[in-house]
Structures are given as structure tokens and as C-alpha cells.
Design a protein around this motif. Sequence first.
Motif, mmCIF file in Angstrom:
data_model
loop_
_atom_site.group_PDB
_atom_site.id
_atom_site.type_symbol
_atom_site.label_atom_id
_atom_site.label_comp_id
_atom_site.label_asym_id
_atom_site.label_seq_id
_atom_site.Cartn_x
_atom_site.Cartn_y
_atom_site.Cartn_z
ATOM 1 N N LYS A 120 0.915 -1.138 0.002
ATOM 2 C CA LYS A 120 -0.053 0.069 0.120
ATOM 3 C C LYS A 120 0.888 1.492 -0.040
ATOM 4 C CE LYS A 120 -3.755 2.122 2.488
ATOM 5 N NZ LYS A 120 -4.548 2.088 3.889
ATOM 6 N N ARG A 121 1.945 1.295 0.739
ATOM 7 C CA ARG A 121 2.693 2.643 1.019
ATOM 8 C C ARG A 121 4.203 2.426 0.762
ATOM 9 N NH1 ARG A 121 0.369 5.963 5.907
ATOM 10 N NH2 ARG A 121 1.666 7.480 4.703
ATOM 11 N N GLY A 122 4.684 1.312 0.468
ATOM 12 C CA GLY A 122 5.875 1.244 -0.026
ATOM 13 C C GLY A 122 6.938 1.118 1.297
ATOM 14 N N PRO A 123 8.000 0.950 1.040
ATOM 15 C CA PRO A 123 8.938 0.741 2.277
ATOM 16 C C PRO A 123 9.056 2.045 3.095
ATOM 17 C CG PRO A 123 10.321 0.753 0.318
ATOM 18 C CD PRO A 123 8.694 0.625 -0.096
ATOM 19 N N GLY A 124 9.351 1.989 4.258
ATOM 20 C CA GLY A 124 9.454 3.408 5.132
ATOM 21 C C GLY A 124 9.101 3.204 6.583
ATOM 22 N N LEU A 125 9.113 4.075 7.253
ATOM 23 C CA LEU A 125 8.637 4.269 8.627
ATOM 24 C C LEU A 125 7.146 3.579 9.018
ATOM 25 C CD1 LEU A 125 10.067 7.883 9.458
ATOM 26 C CD2 LEU A 125 11.046 5.610 10.171
ATOM 27 N N HIS A 126 7.498 2.508 9.900
ATOM 28 C CA HIS A 126 6.087 1.857 10.218
ATOM 29 C C HIS A 126 5.516 2.049 11.373
ATOM 30 C CE1 HIS A 126 4.128 -2.073 11.170
ATOM 31 N NE2 HIS A 126 3.785 -2.107 10.164
ATOM 32 N N HIS A 127 6.256 2.060 12.572
ATOM 33 C CA HIS A 127 5.687 2.292 14.096
ATOM 34 C C HIS A 127 6.686 2.773 15.092
ATOM 35 C CE1 HIS A 127 7.259 -2.054 14.613
ATOM 36 N NE2 HIS A 127 7.430 -1.290 15.938
ATOM 37 N N LEU A 128 6.220 3.553 16.080
ATOM 38 C CA LEU A 128 6.850 3.686 17.281
ATOM 39 C C LEU A 128 6.793 3.010 18.326
ATOM 40 C CD1 LEU A 128 6.466 7.797 17.187
ATOM 41 C CD2 LEU A 128 8.567 6.265 16.184
ATOM 42 N N ALA A 129 7.675 2.298 19.126
ATOM 43 C CA ALA A 129 7.389 1.550 20.341
ATOM 44 C C ALA A 129 7.890 2.267 21.387
ATOM 45 C CB ALA A 129 8.084 0.157 19.924
ATOM 46 N N PHE A 130 7.130 2.279 22.515
ATOM 47 C CA PHE A 130 7.344 2.924 23.770
ATOM 48 C C PHE A 130 7.616 1.947 24.797
ATOM 49 C CE2 PHE A 130 4.867 5.882 21.035
ATOM 50 C CZ PHE A 130 5.635 7.052 21.099
ATOM 51 N N ALA A 131 8.505 2.020 25.531
ATOM 52 C CA ALA A 131 8.796 1.164 26.643
ATOM 53 C C ALA A 131 7.957 1.499 28.051
ATOM 54 C CB ALA A 131 10.481 1.018 27.029
ATOM 55 N N THR A 132 7.612 0.457 28.467
ATOM 56 C CA THR A 132 6.846 0.648 29.817
ATOM 57 C C THR A 132 7.248 -0.559 30.976
ATOM 58 O OG1 THR A 132 4.851 0.641 30.826
ATOM 59 C CG2 THR A 132 4.778 -0.474 28.805
ATOM 60 N N ARG A 133 7.227 -0.420 31.866
ATOM 61 C CA ARG A 133 7.433 -1.484 33.103
ATOM 62 C C ARG A 133 6.245 -2.222 33.274
ATOM 63 N NH1 ARG A 133 10.893 2.326 35.736
ATOM 64 N NH2 ARG A 133 12.901 2.312 35.096
ATOM 65 N N ASP A 134 4.951 -1.598 33.169
ATOM 66 C CA ASP A 134 3.411 -2.066 33.300
ATOM 67 C C ASP A 134 2.666 -1.998 32.225
ATOM 68 O OD1 ASP A 134 1.206 -2.731 34.659
ATOM 69 O OD2 ASP A 134 1.016 -0.898 35.642
ATOM 70 N N ILE A 135 2.825 -3.029 31.216
ATOM 71 C CA ILE A 135 2.124 -2.907 29.991
ATOM 72 C C ILE A 135 0.530 -2.858 30.264
ATOM 73 C CG2 ILE A 135 2.293 -5.358 29.494
ATOM 74 C CD1 ILE A 135 2.634 -4.242 26.547
ATOM 75 N N GLU A 136 0.035 -3.803 31.377
ATOM 76 C CA GLU A 136 -1.356 -3.863 31.730
ATOM 77 C C GLU A 136 -1.715 -2.487 32.032
ATOM 78 O OE1 GLU A 136 0.396 -6.462 32.344
ATOM 79 O OE2 GLU A 136 -0.801 -8.493 31.723
ATOM 80 N N GLY A 137 -1.110 -2.112 32.953
ATOM 81 C CA GLY A 137 -1.525 -0.691 33.497
ATOM 82 C C GLY A 137 -1.603 0.354 32.453
ATOM 83 N N GLU A 138 -0.474 0.460 31.592
ATOM 84 C CA GLU A 138 -0.630 1.448 30.472
ATOM 85 C C GLU A 138 -1.843 1.394 29.553
ATOM 86 O OE1 GLU A 138 0.959 4.221 29.672
ATOM 87 O OE2 GLU A 138 1.840 4.249 31.650
ATOM 88 N N LEU A 139 -2.015 0.150 29.025
ATOM 89 C CA LEU A 139 -3.323 -0.279 28.319
ATOM 90 C C LEU A 139 -4.458 0.099 29.039
ATOM 91 C CD1 LEU A 139 -2.327 -3.783 26.889
ATOM 92 C CD2 LEU A 139 -2.590 -1.536 25.666
ATOM 93 N N ALA A 140 -4.671 -0.105 30.164
ATOM 94 C CA ALA A 140 -5.778 0.368 30.734
ATOM 95 C C ALA A 140 -5.963 1.850 30.945
ATOM 96 C CB ALA A 140 -5.928 -0.453 32.359
ATOM 97 N N ARG A 141 -4.853 2.450 31.144
ATOM 98 C CA ARG A 141 -4.982 3.907 31.532
ATOM 99 C C ARG A 141 -5.150 4.516 30.081
ATOM 100 N NH1 ARG A 141 -1.466 8.067 30.931
ATOM 101 N NH2 ARG A 141 0.052 6.977 29.997
ATOM 102 N N LEU A 142 -4.458 4.103 28.947
ATOM 103 C CA LEU A 142 -4.836 4.647 27.560
ATOM 104 C C LEU A 142 -6.455 4.379 27.101
ATOM 105 C CD1 LEU A 142 -1.313 3.950 26.102
ATOM 106 C CD2 LEU A 142 -2.185 6.144 26.468
ATOM 107 N N LYS A 143 -6.744 3.328 27.347
ATOM 108 C CA LYS A 143 -8.149 2.854 26.928
ATOM 109 C C LYS A 143 -9.017 3.829 27.659
ATOM 110 C CE LYS A 143 -11.281 -1.044 26.429
ATOM 111 N NZ LYS A 143 -11.588 -2.389 26.717
ATOM 112 N N ALA A 144 -8.756 4.152 28.966
ATOM 113 C CA ALA A 144 -9.485 4.983 29.864
ATOM 114 C C ALA A 144 -9.524 6.521 29.260
ATOM 115 C CB ALA A 144 -9.189 5.108 31.298
ATOM 116 N N ALA A 145 -8.415 6.612 28.448
ATOM 117 C CA ALA A 145 -7.916 8.076 27.674
ATOM 118 C C ALA A 145 -8.741 8.265 26.574
ATOM 119 C CB ALA A 145 -6.591 8.453 27.817
ATOM 120 N N GLY A 146 -9.512 6.947 25.940
ATOM 121 C CA GLY A 146 -9.917 7.074 24.655
ATOM 122 C C GLY A 146 -9.478 6.218 23.701
#
Lengths: 130, 130
Positions: free
Chosen positions: B69-95
Motif C-alpha cells: 500500500k505505502r512502500g517501504p518506510g517508517l512503520h511504527h513507534l514503540a514505547f517502553a513501559t514497565r507495566d504494560i497492562e496498567g498502561e493499556l488500561a490507562r490509555l483505554k480510559a483516555a479513549g
Amino acid sequence: MRLHHVGIAVEDLEAAKARYLLLGYRVVAEGEVPAQGVRVALLEAEGETLLELLAPLAPETPVGRFLAKRGPGLHHLAFATRDIEGELARLKAAGARLVDEVPRPGFGGHRVAFLHPSFGLGVLWELVEA
Amino acid sequence: MRLHHVGIAVEDLEAAKARYLLLGYRVVAEGEVPAQGVRVALLEAEGETLLELLAPLAPETPVGRFLAKRGPGLHHLAFATRDIEGELARLKAAGARLVDEVPRPGFGGHRVAFLHPSFGLGVLWELVEA
């Protein structure tokens, strides 16, 4: 070299800043680069790699044309070097197509130079003297 | 949080590795993630943010479709967290719209989860437990 920042093209700078604040990023600098037709917000979190949000000042600018063609999203990778002329010469000798044969002033007073994305295999590479 | 890595979609992993070697990056890990249909090379330079080169194992894979679809190039940004479940819950609550409601195994044994790029304003965000 190290990754100095990731450039991200955005349509609405305030909305994008608010979104990255959710990840713990804070705005450490903001301003316009009229020569590039862009308003920039530089974001920092825990690590040393910054995020550079880029909003066009008008449609007929490099970032404005990027948004029209591809929509908002990841725009470029910027690598820090202490010797930008030396790196440009070395990469040119290795076959790089340079957008900027000589460094030019970038955001925050750094000297910068872009390489053609064909050399980055679809990724726009920037060198930043820092 | 900090920027753990930048994901880059490539057509030819060997060619891409050679290109980033020119910038001083070295391969610190390489392997396949069959569940994602991808071969991965993880590159490191001076800084702590890694580059993750992603080559599809077949056209009908997420990275294969991205390339078509887009050709080769930048694909994603990955952020490190120590508590992935907590971050997912927090971000989900933020929409946030989550691609992965629960973390799944990623490259290198880390647990990872992706968010829908609409929440990242056109940028695919990944959380990495690290």
C-alpha cells in the motif's frame, strides 16, 4: 551516531501535543521555521530521543505536500553527528543522494542536512549537528 | 515512558541492514516472528533507541500489506513501559482504540501491544514491556 529525533507530520499541533502528553512527553521547545514553512514542537520523555511534531504553515510547503499525499504520520529520522560536513562527505562517497549538499540552519539553531529518501530505502534521513 | 524502538518496513532485509551499517548501526538480534509473518533485525548504535527492520515473510501479512500500500518506510513507534497492562488500561480510559486488548509475545521475548493508528493521529503506537 545516535537517533536524535523522529519527525512526525501532524495536521493540528495542539491535538498532537495533547496526544503525546498522554505518553508522558512534554514540550521542551516550540517555534516556527519559516524557511521550511513549518511550525515545530519538540517533545521529550525519559529517553534521549526526541519527537519533533511538524505542522505546515501552508499547503504548498514540504510538510503540507506530505500531508496531502500520505496523511499525517511518521515523516523522518534524524541522526546526531558532531561533524556534519564529514558525515555528508562520507555518505556521499558511499553513494548517498543528498538533498542538502551543505548544511543549513534547522530548528533550535542546529545545522541540519537531509538525504534523499531513496537512499534511506523509503525513509527520509536527516543529519543534525549536535 | 521512553522511545524503545522505531519500526521500519523493508523489502530486502540484507540491503536495509547494509544501509544502516553506514550510519554506525550494528545488528544486535535477528529472527522470525511467525505469528506476525515477519523477519526482524534489531539494530543498535550509540543511543538507547533501537531500529527494528521488518521484512514480510509473505505478501498477505501485516507488513506485506503495508509495503504493497505505502512502500517501504517508517512503520511504527514503540514505547517502553514497565507495566504494560496498567498502561493499556490507562490509555483505554483516555479513549485509545486498542489493537491488542491484552499483551502478546513480541520479538525478543518482550510482551507487546499495539494501538490503532487513528489514536496516534496516523502513527501506529506499540507498547513494549521492557
